[in-house]
Design a protein around this motif. Structure first.
Motif, PDB file in Angstrom:
ATOM      1  N   LEU A 169      40.449  83.938   0.872  1.00 21.46           N
ATOM      2  CA  LEU A 169      41.766  84.368   1.476  1.00 21.46           C
ATOM      3  C   LEU A 169      42.176  85.431   0.364  1.00 21.46           C
ATOM      4  O   LEU A 169      42.585  85.222  -0.463  1.00 21.46           O
ATOM      5  CB  LEU A 169      42.694  83.430   1.548  1.00 21.46           C
ATOM      6  CG  LEU A 169      44.089  83.665   2.121  1.00 21.46           C
ATOM      7  CD1 LEU A 169      43.679  83.922   3.626  1.00 21.46           C
ATOM      8  CD2 LEU A 169      45.031  82.508   2.278  1.00 21.46           C
ATOM      9  N   ASN A 199      44.676  86.435   8.411  1.00 23.69           N
ATOM     10  CA  ASN A 199      44.695  85.085   8.561  1.00 23.69           C
ATOM     11  C   ASN A 199      46.353  85.204   8.831  1.00 23.69           C
ATOM     12  O   ASN A 199      46.785  84.449   9.735  1.00 23.69           O
ATOM     13  CB  ASN A 199      44.537  84.532   7.256  1.00 23.69           C
ATOM     14  CG  ASN A 199      44.751  83.108   7.180  1.00 23.69           C
ATOM     15  OD1 ASN A 199      45.878  82.764   6.959  1.00 23.69           O
ATOM     16  ND2 ASN A 199      43.761  82.220   7.289  1.00 23.69           N
ATOM     17  N   TRP A 204      43.815  88.197   4.383  1.00 26.43           N
ATOM     18  CA  TRP A 204      42.653  88.570   5.049  1.00 26.43           C
ATOM     19  C   TRP A 204      41.727  87.429   4.562  1.00 26.43           C
ATOM     20  O   TRP A 204      41.593  87.188   3.328  1.00 26.43           O
ATOM     21  CB  TRP A 204      42.052  89.904   5.025  1.00 26.43           C
ATOM     22  CG  TRP A 204      43.134  91.099   5.588  1.00 26.43           C
ATOM     23  CD1 TRP A 204      44.154  91.374   4.850  1.00 26.43           C
ATOM     24  CD2 TRP A 204      42.943  91.547   6.921  1.00 26.43           C
ATOM     25  NE1 TRP A 204      44.865  92.242   5.668  1.00 26.43           N
ATOM     26  CE2 TRP A 204      44.112  92.560   7.019  1.00 26.43           C
ATOM     27  CE3 TRP A 204      42.045  91.296   7.914  1.00 26.43           C
ATOM     28  CZ2 TRP A 204      44.217  93.331   8.119  1.00 26.43           C
ATOM     29  CZ3 TRP A 204      42.094  92.136   9.036  1.00 26.43           C
ATOM     30  CH2 TRP A 204      43.287  93.231   9.049  1.00 26.43           C
ATOM     31  N   GLN A 205      40.874  87.081   5.412  1.00 21.18           N
ATOM     32  CA  GLN A 205      40.210  85.878   5.290  1.00 21.18           C
ATOM     33  C   GLN A 205      38.244  86.207   5.330  1.00 21.18           C
ATOM     34  O   GLN A 205      38.194  87.134   6.162  1.00 21.18           O
ATOM     35  CB  GLN A 205      40.105  84.735   5.864  1.00 21.18           C
ATOM     36  CG  GLN A 205      39.789  84.570   7.325  1.00 21.18           C
ATOM     37  CD  GLN A 205      40.325  83.463   8.043  1.00 21.18           C
ATOM     38  OE1 GLN A 205      41.457  82.941   7.956  1.00 21.18           O
ATOM     39  NE2 GLN A 205      39.353  82.708   8.562  1.00 21.18           N
TER      40      GLN A 205
END
Length: 249
Positions: A169, A199, A204-205
């Motif tokens: 993450l 996410n 952002w994942q």
């Protein structure tokens, strides 16, 4: 070399961004967070300590109409108090803030009497230091005009990695230019580029196993510009660490 279609898309996005930063729009503003802005740290965008993120105290929480489900995180606005509508302005002043938080609606209160962030209102709940640049403390709420502006940052983008094995993450902060990340990619030293998904907020994942690999990131902002930060995190990176690149928009 960019393909004609990609070049056209980038040009169109850049033109749309330039158009969006040119127009003054009426709104209202309140303040929160205390005189030292300590209670503005954290927030819905996920930046955590705003000093470490590169944003400092000149920040604001956005109403639903402006927050866009977190897609406006990192956006910069210049705000000026509307002296034609109130005597509470500090005339001739303006402040540029970064969107770092969400001001939730309060449907128990009328939109013009406490429910300041209810849709469809355009509202900024500013940090107290930012607010006191343009208006007097006692006013509580003032009419303002705002416009989106390019973000001026010091230093490179910062990537904070949280999560666990098979789940990275990544929160990207201190983004210049448009300030708004619209897409991200990640690459390990043993992998190809992989698309990440948003996410929440500015996080952002990826669902890849990347332990023990140096990490590179590719960032696209909402004006279509793309910057690649190679080998930002070393092979012995760790969850909870923040890694600063030399790259910036």
């Amino acid at each position: 070399m960019e393909t004609p279609s990609l070049l056209l898309l980038t040009t169109m996005l850049a033109c749309a961004f330039k158009a969006s930063v040119a127009q003054w729009t009426p709104a209202f503003a309140t303040f929160y967070g205390g005189s030292d802005a300590s209670d503005t740290m954290g927030g819905a965008c996920g930046y955590g300590n705003l000093y470490n993120a590169g944003y400092g105290v000149n920040s604001a929480a956005l109403s639903t109409a402006l927050f866009n489900n977190g897609a406006s995180c990192g956006m910069c606005f210049t705000i000026t108090c509307d002296a034609s509508k109130t005597r509470s302005c500090k005339q001739g002043t303006s402040i540029t803030i970064t969107a770092t938080n969400f001001c939730p609606p309060n449907y128990a209160l009328a939109s013009d009497n406490g429910g300041w962030c209810n849709p469809p209102r355009h509202h900024f709940d500013m940090s107290q230091p930012a607010w006191e640049t343009i208006a007097i403390y006692q006013a509580g709420i003032v009419p303002v005009n705002y416009k989106r502006v390019p973000c001026q940052r010091s230093g490179g983008m910062r990537f904070t990695i949280n999560g666990n094995d098979y789940f990275e993450l990544v929160t990207v902060a201190n983004v210049g230019g448009s300030g708004v990340v619209s897409q991200m990619w990640i690459k390990g030293s043993k992998t190809d580029w992989m698309v990440m998904s948003r996410n929440w907020g500015a996080s952002w994942q990826s669902n890849a196993y990347l332990n023990g690999q140096s990490l590179s990131f590719r960032v696209q902002t909402d004006d279509g510009r793309v910057v690649t930060a190679d080998n930002v995190a070393p092979y012995n990176w760790w969850f909870g660490g923040t890694y600063t690149s030399w790259q910036q928009f």
